[in-house]
Design a protein around this motif. Structure first.
Motif, mmCIF file in Angstrom:
data_model
loop_
_atom_site.group_PDB
_atom_site.id
_atom_site.type_symbol
_atom_site.label_atom_id
_atom_site.label_comp_id
_atom_site.label_asym_id
_atom_site.label_seq_id
_atom_site.Cartn_x
_atom_site.Cartn_y
_atom_site.Cartn_z
ATOM 1 N N ASP A 341 10.197 19.007 -9.187
ATOM 2 C CA ASP A 341 10.366 19.314 -10.746
ATOM 3 C C ASP A 341 9.452 20.388 -11.027
ATOM 4 O OD1 ASP A 341 11.320 18.911 -13.000
ATOM 5 O OD2 ASP A 341 9.984 17.435 -13.859
ATOM 6 N N LEU A 342 8.765 21.015 -10.066
ATOM 7 C CA LEU A 342 7.703 22.238 -10.324
ATOM 8 C C LEU A 342 8.321 23.474 -10.412
ATOM 9 C CD1 LEU A 342 4.520 20.496 -8.917
ATOM 10 C CD2 LEU A 342 5.468 19.967 -11.238
ATOM 11 N N ILE A 343 8.170 24.248 -11.273
ATOM 12 C CA ILE A 343 8.424 25.622 -11.259
ATOM 13 C C ILE A 343 7.087 26.433 -11.391
ATOM 14 C CG2 ILE A 343 9.677 27.659 -12.511
ATOM 15 C CD1 ILE A 343 11.355 24.818 -12.174
ATOM 16 N N TYR A 344 6.902 27.531 -10.385
ATOM 17 C CA TYR A 344 5.815 28.305 -10.080
ATOM 18 C C TYR A 344 6.301 29.644 -10.638
ATOM 19 C CZ TYR A 344 4.237 24.522 -7.098
ATOM 20 O OH TYR A 344 3.895 23.062 -6.793
ATOM 21 N N CYS A 345 5.324 30.093 -11.549
ATOM 22 C CA CYS A 345 5.472 31.530 -12.011
ATOM 23 C C CYS A 345 4.134 32.160 -12.002
ATOM 24 C CB CYS A 345 5.730 31.258 -13.570
ATOM 25 S SG CYS A 345 7.293 30.419 -13.964
#
Lengths: 404, 393
Positions: A341-345
């Motif tokens: 569920d993690l988005i890395y930017c």
């Protein structure tokens, strides 16, 4: 429709758990079935850090226990390298360096190691902004080398080319499109010779082709996102199976989710439904507020994530309705990636910002304190992040999250 | 029995290196046959493993294999050296220094291979830069020359700081004469001028200053670059043309810029969506190969003696000296150069540049000057544009 879904499923299975191309499995930016870390930084959850011998806007790929990156170096950025590191230890395994055969002029922000390499699991194909194309096996043994600039005189861009190659039907598909000589080509992965070569419009374009589901005839298709024409080519033959005349984004590449295709464009992010036959896809909706600036969009768990300047816009992938937006810090060239569920930017100045996708909420921010323009890779719960100087493996088994 | 075995071992020892040499040479020759479109790759891939498996003592042979090879073959061999060097580092094997030094010293060898030899040597022996660079100010390898120039510049600065002004000036002059890259040239010119030296930079670089200009012609929707206007059919410096805003004629233009900048906005006025032509004569006493190096902010075309030799569509990608290059053959006596330069609508917040610079040089970047290049125009003509009165120069 069943055939379409089956073909897509095969694509995903083939991609495996490795991260073998620009934005990983299927060019989606989404790690398959992997959880990952909620907090990362240059001094937090670092398994190892390796020095790089040159600059790179390209992302790392992860193949069969190796992390592979490209780099360019030298006073004129005319030394082009492929580097392989051991996934477990970060130990350098091999380096192969080549001299550029095409022009090395570019915007100072980018460099000759701009396209991300691609692998089919056995071989690695690295394209550089000089239009030098090299195929090696996983141990660095050379299979073939092409100088696509010498074979296509004038095929260069004063700002620097950046489209990454993809592989479909044992064919390496490359796109070199600019205001000068432009072409797309399908190259036999085994021999390095052309299977097909087509002229392309002389228009600026830095997007990466996207492998889309095979048609009923079993032809693997590759989407080429031209700025005025969206085309699907048969990967093995170069036959244009369908095309749409429309203005597409010259930098941010499209992505696929199921049989929905999302393409950044002039009038906004466009969602299409792929058709099972030779017909072009059907436009579902267009949304300007979900259109990304530079980084490519991410579609994950029914949501679209698009970086618009420093705003992460979140929308419903089915309807295009806005769900929310989140102000991050910095500007972004690197495309967002997701695990669980993690988005890395990663901002250009090296700030890693982790967003919980389901809540569109910022979880953490950690500094890598170096310029990061390349899109990270995710494999086996670890992130691989590259700057111009370093390659990090971010991983801590104890801190792994399970997907909610 | 013992005698036979001893002889066999002796023969193997005697034949081993020779056989290895032949095998290696054959592998190198196989690699040298690679060509475009992946031609020769399967054979070369097998040969590559032989080369990559060679002993480190064969470095010289492999480097020499790059001499005269095409750029693909040189990259095959370059990457095989990586494997050999990685193995040598792992096994802590010393590289053949004498062989590498001899290779480096011989300017007939491939320039990039020599640079590689230099770097390998410099890694193992810190005296290498001191021993080799002072003789490399005019080296055919741009990378070696660059380092040599940087070093000589630093030496000149040390001389100046020590009060040896005359010696410093002498060395700075040598540095300037040898410099081929913009950053080194800029730094060198700045220092020479501080020391009171007059420098004709445009002449040093071979920048063409004397032009005839005609424009603006229409370029709506960027169609002007593909349109064929009369100057492309025939250059008549007395002709009058229908231009974008009315009748136009050729005008003379002489650039006084150090870097030969021709500013069309100043010469022809500011116009949107326009193209202009620039024409000049270039006279050589003998036919010769040359490079035309061009900087241009927008799309352009270049014709030499009516033959299109370069065409670029880049617009506002950043203008720099030597950005674009055309390898050409200049015929004996008169050559006619014609440029077509587009003025496009720039992106937001980007200045509407309409300018170019062009120089002729040899592959090392040394100027090739037109035999009729004036030492300098009358002072009243400098930086001016006026209607053309006579024929081309």
């Amino acid at each position: 429709m069943k055939r379409l879904c089956l073909a897509l499923g095969l694509l995903q299975v083939a991609a495996g758990a490795d991260w073998m191309q620009f934005r990983g499995p299927g060019g989606s930016g989404v790690a398959l079935g992997e959880a990952a870390l909620p907090e990362i930084a240059a001094d937090k959850n670092i398994a190892w850090r390796a020095d790089l011998i040159g600059r790179g806007v390209s992302g790392p790929i992860v193949v069969a226990g190796r992390v592979i990156v490209t780099a360019s170096s030298g006073a004129r950025q005319d030394r082009l390298s492929i580097l392989a590191f051991d996934v477990g230890t970060g130990k350098p395994l091999w380096t192969r360096t080549f001299w550029a055969t095409g022009p090395t002029d570019c915007h100072p922000k980018t460099c000759m190691a701009a396209p991300t390499p691609v692998s089919d699991g056995k071989f690695v194909v690295a394209l550089f902004a000089t239009n030098d194309l090299v195929c090696v096996d996983l141990d660095g043994n050379i299979r073939w080398i092409r100088s696509l600039y010498q074979e296509n005189p004038g095929a260069s861009d004063g700002r620097g080319l950046a489209s990454s190659p993809v592989i479909a039907s044992s064919t390496v598909v490359v796109l070199a499109e600019s205001q000068n000589a432009s072409f797309a080509a399908g190259i036999d992965l085994d021999t390095g010779s052309d299977r097909w070569h087509v002229g392309r419009p002389r228009e600026p374009n830095w997007t990466t082709p996207l492998v889309i589901p095979a048609n009923p005839a079993g032809e693997a298709l590759v989407l080429v996102q031209g700025t005025t024409r969206l085309s699907a080519y048969a990967a093995a033959t170069g036959r244009e199976v369908w095309a749409l005349t429309r203005g597409s984004h010259p930098i941010a590449s499209g992505c696929l989710s199921g049989n929905s295709l999302f393409v950044p464009g002039e009038k906004g992010l466009a969602a299409f439904e792929l058709q099972p036959g030779p017909e072009p896809p059907k436009l579902l909706w267009e949304k300007i507020t979900l259109n990304p600036s530079t980084a490519s969009p991410l579609v994950h768990d029914g949501r679209i994530f698009a970086l618009r300047g420093s705003i992460l816009a979140v929308g419903d992938a089915t309807t295009g309705q806005m769900i929310g937006q989140l102000r991050l810090k910095g500007s972004f060239s690197s495309s967002p990636v997701a695990a669980g569920d993690l988005i890395y930017c990663f901002s250009e100045d090296g700030l890693a910002q982790v967003v919980r996708g389901s809540k569109a909420a910022l979880l953490s921010a950690g500094a890598f304190s170096e310029t990061i323009l390349g899109t990270p890779a995710i494999a086996d719960g670890a992130l691989y992040v590259r700057s111009d100087r370093h390659l990090w493996k971010v991983h801590e088994a104890k801190a792994r999250l399970t997907r909610e | 029995m013992l005698l036979v075995l001893t002889c066999a071992i002796a023969c193997e020892l005697a034949d081993g290196p020779a056989t290895a040499d032949i095998d290696l040479q054959q592998a190198i020759q196989t690699i040298r046959k690679v060509g475009p479109n992946g031609n020769g790759s399967p054979d070369a891939s097998r040969a590559w493993r032989k080369v990559a498996g060679a002993d480190v003592s064969r470095l010289g042979q492999i480097l020499a294999g790059m001499d005269g090879a095409n750029s693909l073959a040189r990259n095959w061999l370059r990457s095989a050296l990586d494997e050999i060097l990685e193995r040598a580092r792992k096994d802590v094997v010393v590289l053949p220094q004498k062989t590498l030094e001899a290779f480096l010293a011989d300017q007939k060898h491939d320039a990039q291979a020599r640079r590689l030899a230099y770097e390998l040597l410099a890694d193992m022996d810190k005296t290498i830069p001191d021993r080799f660079l002072p003789q490399m100010l005019d080296d055919p390898s741009p990378d070696l020359r660059r380092d040599a120039i940087n070093r000589a510049f630093d030496d000149a600065e040390k001389l100046a700081r020590a009060g040896s002004t005359a010696d410093a000036l002498t060395l700075h002059r040598k540095v300037f004469a040898a410099a081929r890259e913009r950053s080194q040239i800029d730094r060198s010119v700045q220092r020479l001028r501080l020391l009171g030296e007059k420098v004709d930079l445009a002449r040093h670089l071979g920048l063409v200053l004397d032009w005839k200009l005609a424009g603006p012609f229409p370029n709506e929707q960027q169609k002007g670059m593909s349109a064929v206007y009369p100057p492309e059919q025939k250059i008549d410096l007395q002709a009058e043309y229908q231009g974008k805003t009315g009748k136009i004629r050729w005008i003379a233009y002489y650039s006084t810029d150090d870097y030969g900048l021709v500013d069309l906005n100043k010469a022809l006025g500011k116009h949107q969506e326009a193209v202009a032509y620039a024409c000049t004569d270039f006279t050589t006493r003998q036919a010769q190969d040359a490079e035309l190096r061009i900087g241009c902010a927008t799309a352009f075309k270049v014709w030499l003696n009516s033959e299109l030799v370069l065409e670029r569509g880049d617009a506002y990608t950043g203008m720099s000296l030597d950005h674009y290059l055309a390898r050409v053959h200049l015929r004996k006596d008169n050559n006619v150069l014609l440029l077509k330069i587009a003025q496009d609508t720039p992106p937001p917040q980007v200045a509407a540049l309409w300018q170019f610079q062009l120089r002729a040089c040899d592959p090392s970047g040394a100027a090739i000057l037109s035999a009729t290049r004036p030492g300098g125009p009358p002072s009243e003509e400098r930086s001016t544009a006026k209607p053309e009165q006579g024929s081309s120069k």
